[in-house]
Design a protein around this motif. Structure first.
Motif, PDB file in Angstrom:
ATOM      1  N   LEU A 185     -83.032  49.604  20.940  1.00 19.78           N
ATOM      2  CA  LEU A 185     -82.161  50.249  19.947  1.00 19.78           C
ATOM      3  C   LEU A 185     -82.720  50.107  18.537  1.00 19.78           C
ATOM      4  CD1 LEU A 185     -78.545  49.256  21.045  1.00 19.78           C
ATOM      5  CD2 LEU A 185     -79.518  51.559  20.917  1.00 19.78           C
ATOM      6  N   GLN A 186     -83.589  49.104  18.351  1.00 22.02           N
ATOM      7  CA  GLN A 186     -84.187  48.885  17.033  1.00 22.02           C
ATOM      8  C   GLN A 186     -85.279  49.909  16.716  1.00 22.02           C
ATOM      9  OE1 GLN A 186     -82.690  46.544  15.280  1.00 22.02           O
ATOM     10  NE2 GLN A 186     -81.491  46.263  17.152  1.00 22.02           N
TER      11      GLN A 186
ATOM     12  N   ASP B 142     -75.703  56.538  15.945  1.00 22.45           N
ATOM     13  CA  ASP B 142     -76.299  56.650  14.601  1.00 22.45           C
ATOM     14  C   ASP B 142     -76.434  58.110  14.174  1.00 22.45           C
ATOM     15  OD1 ASP B 142     -76.548  54.036  14.320  1.00 22.45           O
ATOM     16  OD2 ASP B 142     -78.730  53.923  14.577  1.00 22.45           O
ATOM     17  N   ILE B 143     -76.750  58.302  12.887  1.00 23.53           N
ATOM     18  CA  ILE B 143     -77.077  59.653  12.435  1.00 23.53           C
ATOM     19  C   ILE B 143     -78.603  59.807  12.417  1.00 23.53           C
ATOM     20  CG2 ILE B 143     -74.969  60.076  11.121  1.00 23.53           C
ATOM     21  CD1 ILE B 143     -76.702  59.320   8.616  1.00 23.53           C
ATOM     22  N   GLY B 144     -79.080  60.982  12.077  1.00 23.43           N
ATOM     23  CA  GLY B 144     -80.523  61.214  11.969  1.00 23.43           C
ATOM     24  C   GLY B 144     -81.166  61.394  13.333  1.00 23.43           C
TER      25      GLY B 144
ATOM     26  N   ILE C 204     -81.826  62.877  19.474  1.00 23.45           N
ATOM     27  CA  ILE C 204     -81.950  62.342  20.838  1.00 23.45           C
ATOM     28  C   ILE C 204     -80.704  62.728  21.640  1.00 23.45           C
ATOM     29  CG2 ILE C 204     -82.044  60.217  22.213  1.00 23.45           C
ATOM     30  CD1 ILE C 204     -83.608  58.984  19.768  1.00 23.45           C
ATOM     31  N   MET C 205     -79.528  62.553  21.018  1.00 26.97           N
ATOM     32  CA  MET C 205     -78.278  62.873  21.727  1.00 26.97           C
ATOM     33  C   MET C 205     -78.160  64.365  22.025  1.00 26.97           C
ATOM     34  SD  MET C 205     -77.059  60.108  22.542  1.00 26.97           S
ATOM     35  CE  MET C 205     -75.798  60.916  23.519  1.00 26.97           C
ATOM     36  N   ASN C 206     -78.717  65.210  21.176  1.00 25.16           N
ATOM     37  CA  ASN C 206     -78.723  66.654  21.443  1.00 25.16           C
ATOM     38  C   ASN C 206     -79.379  66.919  22.809  1.00 25.16           C
ATOM     39  OD1 ASN C 206     -80.821  69.088  21.197  1.00 25.16           O
ATOM     40  ND2 ASN C 206     -78.933  69.697  20.154  1.00 25.16           N
TER      41      ASN C 206
END
Ligand code: AMP
Ligand code: MG
Length: 343
Positions: free
Chosen positions: A285-286, A317-319, A324-326
């Motif tokens: 996650l980092q 998170d944003i950005g 990635i989530m898209n």
């Protein structure tokens, strides 16, 4: 068809000749591997759609290696486009321009008045464009619907025997496809998030960029099923990592009663909690950059494990996390179990 495999140290002239003759060449790019053909040759472009099994209303991105090439293909280059070009090209940003329709075939543009253009940063791809002297239409080098390939083995799995040549360029650095922004209209629109984020674009343009919700298909081609592994992939979400882990264990227990082959696709920080379950990690996650570059290969590895159902995570998170989530949401067909959904 025999597919020629070229090592990155091989002469690229062979691949350039294939492109000049209307053939198909797979080249590495900094985002994912691209299935290239002469963007100005309608027959060559048709064979891209055939090799991928891509619906014909899904337009292609044209790759260039100079601004002269850009001027040859588009009707105008607006001021905002120039700002983005100066900041992000060569790189993982695709711009939509008003097309010179007499030069770019309908097939490449899927009959639109506009065309998508990118100036990639990968030296092999740039060299290929320069030697051939051709703008290259290049969607991801996978069978339509499957995760995009980020190494040559996955290209071979999907396209061996369907393309003339595949060039090995190692692992793709970025791992998710380019950000797409429409500059053909006064109202600038983000069509697909990517490594270059909304904030980076707005900081450069010093204005608001219209960014529609993830799953609303405003760009043609976005309505199609994408990136789907064979297993039924489902996101489990809650307001803490521990709650996500606990909920996954409950779900897995229920599934096990039905003898299903279950797995998880999580992050390094969660792996220890799934020791007895087939599990893959997207990375730490980092390091969101690592997660982006691992994502498609991990989705492919899920297929290798022959699982029926896989639980995965939501990055809040944003950005880059949104980009990635898209992809992950599409891979899951938007299936999310939220903790409050528990009956
Ligand atoms: P890919 O499938 O990664 O090659 O990306 C191609 C995507 O770019 C398409 O699916 C569309 O979403 C977008 N695209 C290409 N050309 C255009 C265009 N002229 N207007 C809007 N979106 C486009
Ligand atoms: Mg693709």
């Amino acid at each position: 068809m025999n597919t020629l495999i070229l090592n990155k140290s091989d002469k690229l002239e062979i691949a350039a000749r294939i492109l000049e003759n209307g053939g198909l060449v797979v080249s590495p790019t900094e985002t994912v591997y691209g299935l290239c053909a002469n963007a100005l040759n309608e027959k060559a472009v048709e064979s891209i759609f055939w090799a991928k099994g891509r619906p014909s209303d899904n337009p292609l991105i044209v790759h260039i290696a100079s601004l002269d090439m850009l001027r040859d293909l588009v009707l105008e280059i607006p001021d905002d486009a120039n700002k983005l070009i100066n900041t992000f090209w060569p790189g993982p940003l695709t711009l939509i321009f008003k097309a010179k329709k007499d030069i770019i075939p309908n097939k490449t543009r899927a009959n639109l008045d506009t065309v998508a253009i990118r100036f990639p940063a990968n030296p092999i791809m740039l060299e290929l464009i320069k030697i051939s002297g051709l703008p290259l239409a290049a969607p991801s080098a996978n069978t339509s619907g499957k995760p995009s390939p980020t190494n040559i083995n996955r290209v071979i799995e999907d396209l061996s025997g369907k393309v003339d040549c595949i060039i090995d360029g190692g692992n793709s650095k970025i791992g998710i496809e380019s950000t797409i922004i429409d500059v053909s209209d006064k109202r600038i629109k983000l069509l697909r998030p990517g490594f270059i984020t909304l904030k980076m674009l707005e900081d450069t343009l010093k204005k608001t960029v219209y960014a529609p919700k993830n799953h609303f298909p405003i760009a043609p081609g976005m309505k199609y099923k994408h990136y789907a592994p064979n297993a039924n992939l489902i996101i489990v979400d809650a307001d803490s990592t521990q709650k996500v882990i606990n909920r996954m264990h409950e779900l897995i227990k229920e599934d096990m009663l039905e003898n299903r082959k279950i797995g998880v696709l999580v992050v390094d920080e969660m792996l220890d909690f799934f020791e007895n379950i087939p599990s893959l990690s997207l990375g730490s996650l980092q390091l969101l950059e690592d997660i982006a570059s691992n994502l498609f290969e991990k989705l492919r590895q899920l297929d290798d494990l022959k699982l029926e159902k896989v639980y995965t995570i939501y990055l809040h998170d944003i950005g880059l996390a949104e980009s990635i989530m898209n992809r992950l949401l599409k891979a899951c067909n938007n299936q999310i179990i939220r903790l409050e959904d528990k009956k």
